[in-house]
Design a protein around this motif. Structure first.
Motif, PDB file in Angstrom:
ATOM      1  N   ILE A 175      -4.452  -3.069   1.777  1.00  0.00           N
ATOM      2  CA  ILE A 175      -3.024  -3.222   2.031  1.00  0.00           C
ATOM      3  C   ILE A 175      -2.473  -4.334   1.145  1.00  0.00           C
ATOM      4  N   VAL A 176      -1.207  -4.225   0.816  1.00  0.00           N
ATOM      5  CA  VAL A 176      -0.452  -5.343   0.249  1.00  0.00           C
ATOM      6  C   VAL A 176       0.855  -5.425   1.033  1.00  0.00           C
ATOM      7  N   ARG A 177       1.370  -6.648   1.148  1.00  0.00           N
ATOM      8  CA  ARG A 177       2.633  -6.845   1.842  1.00  0.00           C
ATOM      9  C   ARG A 177       3.640  -7.466   0.905  1.00  0.00           C
ATOM     10  N   VAL A 178       4.861  -6.954   0.960  1.00  0.00           N
ATOM     11  CA  VAL A 178       5.960  -7.527   0.197  1.00  0.00           C
ATOM     12  C   VAL A 178       7.076  -7.913   1.155  1.00  0.00           C
ATOM     13  N   GLU A 179       7.942  -8.794   0.706  1.00  0.00           N
ATOM     14  CA  GLU A 179       9.073  -9.218   1.517  1.00  0.00           C
ATOM     15  C   GLU A 179      10.368  -8.748   0.865  1.00  0.00           C
ATOM     16  N   SER A 180      11.272  -8.236   1.685  1.00  0.00           N
ATOM     17  CA  SER A 180      12.552  -7.739   1.191  1.00  0.00           C
ATOM     18  C   SER A 180      13.637  -8.093   2.186  1.00  0.00           C
ATOM     19  N   GLU A 181      14.827  -8.339   1.693  1.00  0.00           N
ATOM     20  CA  GLU A 181      15.949  -8.678   2.563  1.00  0.00           C
ATOM     21  C   GLU A 181      16.474  -7.454   3.302  1.00  0.00           C
ATOM     22  N   THR A 182      16.147  -6.273   2.807  1.00  0.00           N
ATOM     23  CA  THR A 182      16.592  -5.033   3.458  1.00  0.00           C
ATOM     24  C   THR A 182      15.376  -4.203   3.853  1.00  0.00           C
ATOM     25  N   ASP A 183      15.583  -3.272   4.780  1.00  0.00           N
ATOM     26  CA  ASP A 183      14.504  -2.377   5.184  1.00  0.00           C
ATOM     27  C   ASP A 183      14.086  -1.497   4.013  1.00  0.00           C
ATOM     28  N   LEU A 184      12.797  -1.270   3.902  1.00  0.00           N
ATOM     29  CA  LEU A 184      12.260  -0.445   2.830  1.00  0.00           C
ATOM     30  C   LEU A 184      11.999   0.971   3.350  1.00  0.00           C
ATOM     31  N   PRO A 185      11.996   1.955   2.453  1.00  0.00           N
ATOM     32  CA  PRO A 185      11.853   3.364   2.879  1.00  0.00           C
ATOM     33  C   PRO A 185      10.414   3.729   3.227  1.00  0.00           C
ATOM     34  N   ALA A 186      10.045   3.595   4.480  1.00  0.00           N
ATOM     35  CA  ALA A 186       8.678   3.891   4.912  1.00  0.00           C
ATOM     36  C   ALA A 186       8.474   5.398   5.038  1.00  0.00           C
ATOM     37  N   MET A 187       7.284   5.853   4.664  1.00  0.00           N
ATOM     38  CA  MET A 187       6.956   7.261   4.782  1.00  0.00           C
ATOM     39  C   MET A 187       6.518   7.573   6.209  1.00  0.00           C
ATOM     40  N   GLU A 188       6.909   8.732   6.686  1.00  0.00           N
ATOM     41  CA  GLU A 188       6.507   9.135   8.030  1.00  0.00           C
ATOM     42  C   GLU A 188       5.035   9.543   8.026  1.00  0.00           C
ATOM     43  N   LEU A 189       4.322   9.177   9.083  1.00  0.00           N
ATOM     44  CA  LEU A 189       2.890   9.458   9.167  1.00  0.00           C
ATOM     45  C   LEU A 189       2.648  10.842   9.743  1.00  0.00           C
ATOM     46  N   GLY A 190       1.732  11.579   9.098  1.00  0.00           N
ATOM     47  CA  GLY A 190       1.297  12.861   9.626  1.00  0.00           C
ATOM     48  C   GLY A 190       0.046  12.684  10.472  1.00  0.00           C
ATOM     49  N   ASP A 191      -0.574  13.787  10.835  1.00  0.00           N
ATOM     50  CA  ASP A 191      -1.795  13.773  11.637  1.00  0.00           C
ATOM     51  C   ASP A 191      -2.887  14.499  10.859  1.00  0.00           C
ATOM     52  N   SER A 192      -3.757  13.735  10.211  1.00  0.00           N
ATOM     53  CA  SER A 192      -4.789  14.345   9.372  1.00  0.00           C
ATOM     54  C   SER A 192      -5.819  15.118  10.196  1.00  0.00           C
ATOM     55  N   ASP A 193      -5.928  14.824  11.492  1.00  0.00           N
ATOM     56  CA  ASP A 193      -6.872  15.560  12.326  1.00  0.00           C
ATOM     57  C   ASP A 193      -6.457  17.015  12.504  1.00  0.00           C
ATOM     58  N   GLN A 194      -5.181  17.302  12.301  1.00  0.00           N
ATOM     59  CA  GLN A 194      -4.683  18.671  12.480  1.00  0.00           C
ATOM     60  C   GLN A 194      -4.776  19.510  11.219  1.00  0.00           C
ATOM     61  N   LEU A 195      -5.186  18.922  10.101  1.00  0.00           N
ATOM     62  CA  LEU A 195      -5.280  19.674   8.858  1.00  0.00           C
ATOM     63  C   LEU A 195      -6.411  20.689   8.920  1.00  0.00           C
ATOM     64  N   GLU A 196      -6.184  21.834   8.299  1.00  0.00           N
ATOM     65  CA  GLU A 196      -7.205  22.868   8.197  1.00  0.00           C
ATOM     66  C   GLU A 196      -7.356  23.282   6.731  1.00  0.00           C
ATOM     67  N   ILE A 197      -8.514  23.787   6.401  1.00  0.00           N
ATOM     68  CA  ILE A 197      -8.754  24.265   5.040  1.00  0.00           C
ATOM     69  C   ILE A 197      -7.768  25.393   4.741  1.00  0.00           C
ATOM     70  N   GLY A 198      -7.092  25.280   3.609  1.00  0.00           N
ATOM     71  CA  GLY A 198      -6.077  26.248   3.223  1.00  0.00           C
ATOM     72  C   GLY A 198      -4.661  25.738   3.390  1.00  0.00           C
ATOM     73  N   ASP A 199      -4.461  24.617   4.115  1.00  0.00           N
ATOM     74  CA  ASP A 199      -3.119  24.059   4.279  1.00  0.00           C
ATOM     75  C   ASP A 199      -2.582  23.537   2.951  1.00  0.00           C
ATOM     76  N   TRP A 200      -1.314  23.799   2.700  1.00  0.00           N
ATOM     77  CA  TRP A 200      -0.669  23.281   1.497  1.00  0.00           C
ATOM     78  C   TRP A 200      -0.473  21.773   1.593  1.00  0.00           C
ATOM     79  N   VAL A 201      -0.675  21.075   0.474  1.00  0.00           N
ATOM     80  CA  VAL A 201      -0.413  19.638   0.376  1.00  0.00           C
ATOM     81  C   VAL A 201       0.147  19.320  -1.005  1.00  0.00           C
ATOM     82  N   LEU A 202       0.835  18.180  -1.094  1.00  0.00           N
ATOM     83  CA  LEU A 202       1.349  17.674  -2.373  1.00  0.00           C
ATOM     84  C   LEU A 202       0.779  16.288  -2.608  1.00  0.00           C
ATOM     85  N   ALA A 203       0.403  15.994  -3.846  1.00  0.00           N
ATOM     86  CA  ALA A 203      -0.059  14.659  -4.229  1.00  0.00           C
ATOM     87  C   ALA A 203       1.057  13.973  -5.007  1.00  0.00           C
TER      88      ALA A 203
END
Length: 416
Positions: A175-203
């Motif tokens: 992890i790294v931490r940065v400081e900002s005066e405004t809120d930063l755009p955090a990505m929503e967390l998925g559930d990797s336990d629900q992934l199945e072989i064949g599911d589409w993903v993007l890198a």
């Protein structure tokens, strides 16, 4: 057509797909009815036009393309580019041999933040994923290992110096931490336990310093092990991953992060269709440990475990895949104190059935150190329920923890 369950999360896309499929069916039925019912009455009846057929055939792919576009648009602002300074040459050589950050292209001095006078030069780049609005960024340990300085460049090209840098070599999560005066755009967390072989993903990452690059693929495999990452339980994907992608996001079609791009299997150093990502459920737990404690505290009980595959099961006259075999028990460990013996078969831990030794190890490690957990075992045809108080992986006897606790209690009780 190459669709899977991730499209269900995108309701508009799913509806578009359903309607397009129904329309294709209507066109086909109408064409068949025309050819059979009207052929005698009207020999000149026309079949569907080429434009109608093409529109029907393109409806599905267009819906999938729209799903890709929406997911990428949602997630890309949360992926950062990391400029890393001061890593020594030995660390760099190790990275070049195993990871995705070999400096194959020269870094443009105008693009990289200049190092202050008398400070170490730029030594590498990587990617990172914002997972909280207050500046917590998830990446790989090999990206920041031994760095004296990390500069984070956000999607809007804002550059911030990392105030906190922590990594875990056992899992290759950092992890790294940065400081900002405004809120930063955090990505929503998925559930990797629900992934199945064949599911589409993007890198999404910065391969070859090409920021916010998106590639598409599927989940090709799960639970992959890597020798250089002792506690690896990787997702395999054929989404293109290249140098600079390390620490970037692997997302689902809802735009949620489900993995952290980490490594590739390759004979030439470039992507050959086999990439690996750390499941987000594992990475998040490690990130929280690093953020709160500066290290990863892993619980342990002091056993050596083995899969009950047919060969091992036959050797010990046990039922294949009926649980996890306890092969060895560390002397004076908390497992021994709880009554666990060699050749016991663990079938449940903390109320959950177990069938995979790595999954059981992860489940034990993530429980609070010092907590009491229930273990169900089978021994010589009998089922037993035992209770074990978790120690640490480094000290499965729990002696150091007990002595520390006693010292703390003595200190608290001493007169002021």
């Amino acid at each position: 057509m190459p669709f899977n369950r991730n499209l269900v999360g995108c309701k508009s896309i799913a509806l578009l797909l359903v309607f397009s499929m129904l329309w294709v069916n209507d066109v086909t039925v109408e064409a068949q009815q025309t050819s059979s019912d009207e052929a005698l009455a009207n020999p000149r009846a026309n079949p569907p036009s080429e434009a109608e057929v093409m529109a029907a055939l393109q409806a599905g792919p267009r819906a999938l393309s729209m799903a890709f576009r929406m997911a990428a648009k949602r997630a890309t602002p949360s992926v950062a580019l990391l400029y890393v300074y001061g890593q020594n040459s030995e660390t760099q050589q190790e990275q070049q041999e195993t990871d995705l950050d070999k400096p194959l292209l020269p870094i443009n001095p105008e693009q990289a933040p200049a190092a202050p006078a008398n400070e170490a030069p730029l030594s590498g780049i990587g990617s990172g994923v914002l997972i909280s609005t207050d500046g917590l960024i998830l990446t790989n340990n090999h990206v920041i290992n031994n760095a004296s300085r990390v500069v984070v460049q956000l999607a809007d090209e804002t550059r911030l110096d990392a105030k906190v840098i922590h990594g875990d070599s056992q899992s290759d999560v950092a992890i790294v931490r940065v400081e900002s005066e405004t809120d930063l755009p955090a990505m929503e967390l998925g559930d990797s336990d629900q992934l199945e072989i064949g599911d589409w993903v993007l890198a999404i990452g910065s391969p070859f310093r090409l920021e916010a690059t998106v590639s598409a693929g599927i989940i090709s495999g799960k639970n992959r092990r890597m020798k250089r990452i002792p506690r690896s339980n990787m997702l395999q994907t054929d989404a293109a991953i290249n140098p600079g992608n390390s620490g970037g996001a692997l997302i689902d079609l809802d735009g949620k992060v489900v993995g952290i791009s980490t490594a590739i299997a390759s004979q030439n150093g470039f992507f050959q269709g086999v990439g690996f990502a750390i499941p987000i459920n594992q990475a998040i737990w490690i990130a929280r440990e690093l953020d709160q404690h500066g290290e990863v505290r892993r619980a342990g009980i002091g056993t050596t475990l083995a899969e009950l595959n047919p060969r091992i099961a036959a050797k010990f006259k046990l039922t294949p895949y009926s649980g996890i075999l306890v092969y060895q028990v560390v002397k004076d460990s908390v497992a021994e104190k709880a009554g666990i013996q060699p050749l016991d078969v663990i079938v449940e831990f903390a109320g959950e059935p177990v069938h995979d030794s790595a999954a059981l190890q992860e489940a034990i490690e993530r429980k609070p150190i010092g907590s009491k957990q229930e273990i169900v075992i089978r021994r010589k045809g009998k089922t037993l329920t035992l209770n074990v108080q978790l120690a640490t992986v480094d000290d499965p006897t729990g002696k150091n923890r007990s002595s520390d606790k006693a010292e703390t209690e003595a200190t608290d009780e001493s007169p002021e």
